[in-house]
Design a protein around this motif. Sequence first.
Motif, short mmCIF file in Angstrom:
data_model
loop_
_atom_site.label_atom_id
_atom_site.label_comp_id
_atom_site.label_asym_id
_atom_site.label_seq_id
_atom_site.Cartn_x
_atom_site.Cartn_y
_atom_site.Cartn_z
N THR A 196 103.51 -22.50 -55.42
CA THR A 196 104.13 -22.02 -54.18
C THR A 196 105.41 -22.81 -53.89
N ASN A 197 106.36 -22.15 -53.25
CA ASN A 197 107.57 -22.83 -52.78
C ASN A 197 107.61 -22.92 -51.26
N ASN A 198 106.45 -22.72 -50.62
CA ASN A 198 106.34 -22.77 -49.17
C ASN A 198 105.96 -24.18 -48.73
N PRO A 199 106.88 -24.94 -48.14
CA PRO A 199 106.57 -26.32 -47.76
C PRO A 199 105.49 -26.43 -46.69
N LYS A 200 105.41 -25.43 -45.81
CA LYS A 200 104.36 -25.46 -44.79
C LYS A 200 102.99 -25.33 -45.43
N LEU A 201 102.86 -24.42 -46.37
CA LEU A 201 101.57 -24.25 -47.05
C LEU A 201 101.19 -25.51 -47.81
N ILE A 202 102.15 -26.12 -48.47
CA ILE A 202 101.87 -27.38 -49.18
C ILE A 202 101.43 -28.45 -48.19
N GLY A 203 102.11 -28.53 -47.04
CA GLY A 203 101.75 -29.51 -46.03
C GLY A 203 100.34 -29.32 -45.51
N VAL A 204 99.93 -28.07 -45.33
CA VAL A 204 98.57 -27.78 -44.85
C VAL A 204 97.54 -28.11 -45.92
N LEU A 205 97.77 -27.66 -47.14
CA LEU A 205 96.81 -27.87 -48.21
C LEU A 205 96.61 -29.34 -48.53
N THR A 206 97.62 -30.16 -48.27
CA THR A 206 97.51 -31.60 -48.52
C THR A 206 97.22 -32.37 -47.23
N GLY A 207 96.73 -31.69 -46.22
CA GLY A 207 96.49 -32.31 -44.93
C GLY A 207 95.39 -33.34 -44.90
N ILE A 352 96.35 -35.18 -37.60
CA ILE A 352 97.51 -34.88 -36.77
C ILE A 352 98.79 -35.41 -37.43
N TYR A 353 99.80 -34.51 -37.51
CA TYR A 353 101.07 -34.84 -38.12
C TYR A 353 102.21 -34.50 -37.16
N PRO A 354 103.40 -35.04 -37.39
CA PRO A 354 104.53 -34.72 -36.52
C PRO A 354 104.81 -33.22 -36.50
N GLU A 355 105.35 -32.75 -35.42
CA GLU A 355 105.71 -31.33 -35.31
C GLU A 355 106.68 -30.96 -36.42
N ASN A 356 106.35 -29.87 -37.12
CA ASN A 356 107.15 -29.39 -38.27
C ASN A 356 107.21 -30.42 -39.40
N GLY A 357 106.31 -31.40 -39.39
CA GLY A 357 106.33 -32.45 -40.40
C GLY A 357 105.51 -32.10 -41.62
N ASP A 359 106.39 -32.18 -44.70
CA ASP A 359 106.68 -33.05 -45.84
C ASP A 359 106.06 -34.43 -45.57
N HIS A 360 104.87 -34.65 -46.10
CA HIS A 360 104.14 -35.89 -45.80
C HIS A 360 104.86 -37.12 -46.35
N ASP A 361 105.51 -36.98 -47.48
CA ASP A 361 106.24 -38.11 -48.04
C ASP A 361 107.40 -38.51 -47.14
N ALA A 362 108.12 -37.54 -46.62
CA ALA A 362 109.23 -37.83 -45.72
C ALA A 362 108.72 -38.46 -44.42
N ASN A 363 107.59 -37.96 -43.90
CA ASN A 363 107.01 -38.53 -42.70
C ASN A 363 106.70 -40.01 -42.89
N LEU A 364 106.08 -40.33 -44.03
CA LEU A 364 105.70 -41.71 -44.28
C LEU A 364 106.92 -42.61 -44.46
N ASN A 365 107.89 -42.15 -45.21
CA ASN A 365 109.09 -42.95 -45.43
C ASN A 365 109.80 -43.22 -44.11
N ASN A 366 109.88 -42.22 -43.26
CA ASN A 366 110.51 -42.38 -41.96
C ASN A 366 109.78 -43.42 -41.12
#
Length: 543
Positions: A196-207, A352-357, A359-366
């Motif tokens: 998939t190229n859907n970042p939201k779906l990837i974010g959910v599946l790796t939640g 719980i993750y940031p709104e529209n977050g 990309d878990h890697d970006a969230n963590l780096n931030n």
Amino acid sequence: MNNAILSYKQHPEAILQPYDAVVIGSGIGGLSAAAILAKEGRKVLVLERHYTAGGFTHSFTRRGYEWDVGIHYLGEVHRPHTELANWFNYISDGQLQWADMGEVYDKIIFGQEVFEFHKGKDNFISHLQQQFPAAADQQAIEDYVALLYEITRSARLYFAEKALPGAVSWALGGLLRRKFLHLASKTTLQVLQSITNNPKLIGVLTGQYGDYGLTPAKSSFAIHAMVAKHFLNGGSFPVGGCSRIAQTTAQVIAKAGGCVLTNAEVKEIIIHNGTAAGVRLADGAEIRCPLVISNAGIMNTYSRLLPPDVAAGYGLNTQVQQVQPSVGHIGLYLGFKKTAEELGLGKANYWIYPENGYDHDANLNNYLQNPDEAPFPLTFISFPSAKDPDWQNRYPGTATIDIITVAPYQWFANWQNTRWKKRGQDYETWKEQISQRLLQVLYQYEPQLQQHLDYHELSTPLSTQHFSNYAFGELYGIDHTPQRFGLKFLRPQTAIKNLYLSGQDVVSAGIGGALTGGVLAASAILKRDMTAKIRREVQALKQ
């Protein structure tokens, strides 16, 4: 029961008896190996440095409340014919009971968007597809679940190889490991981006990535798949709390003449003529024994428990250099003077993750770059008193909540030479600031709780270091990178005769992985497939 778990301080005579095996560490990897050996007639002594047995399965109490530090839910155990259910049944003599968490076990939350994980493969797929109606996304969800089954099926042979004798492993190991490593050698993100190229779906599946501690771009798809598949049929919680695991398993160990000894810190593994010959405790006492099983983790075992010249002579220090410690964490433990029902608490966990977050890697780096102002990259909330049907019998009129987030050990390094509960006001002030931030996350989703909070306490990686003796307060032993699964030395049998490893470093993160490590260690020691024997005996008892 009274003689199953003893304190070395009160019972120093316990080490004077002859034992067939000594186990270092009373986590589930050590307890399970000891219990299986006990059922084979071995007298086993389990040594625990903490004043409470159980490792990450132990519970602690404060002011009339109880919290479980490591188990927030388990998969597969509520299904009577699964391997995990059989193993827990076997090592506890059928004394453990499990409470099903219900239809929804996890809620993946981005701001106000909520994605529920429903138990059962078809339910899981259909509910996610309702929130991802595009045809490409729906196909990707089905492909994803198929991949979970594909790699977990191949995992059986991969892990079975770890218990094989050296010559057999040399001959068959490559064949047994090949299919599993095809996907395990890729990151979670690489595999998901292939479907998939859907970042939201990837974010959910790796939640659920907090269940193994590495973000999608760094974790092996193997650990992601094993965790996700583990919970696909729902989650459960031990009736009576997680401390029941150590209590029941210790009774099995005691039936063969062994025991679990707390307040008994091992300082060194004794090696004589190239063979493990016992252990030396922190007070200098020696326990001679023909078999030593370390459940203390590979880094602790090779870097801290073995004499340096021995570790170097067998190349074990080189092995340690090829692995990295897993993530540290902060745990906030909350107590309320109302029941879970009165507070309106459900059983499902919140991720719980940031709104529209997405990309878990970006969230963590931030977060790592700006910890005081960036939102938490991950906030996990569990409701143990709602999950345990026996809770009100033990703690009537109360409820508890656990909140966990990521925290590197380095943030707390300034206090690493201070003592637990005596680390100074600066430390306590910072802890309170973090506590209040986590509480605000909780109140955003459960605002009715704010007026009912009675007690809170925060743990840091220093707390984990103090109680578990992991050097960096790591939660999951060594990191679950693609490279980790290619390391053949992560197996029960070490290069030193009669020294074995158990626990999650042998297999994978979590209670299920650590338990599997214990079963494999016992199989390697006994030179027989104990999984098959356990399955037969448990099934025979049910008939």
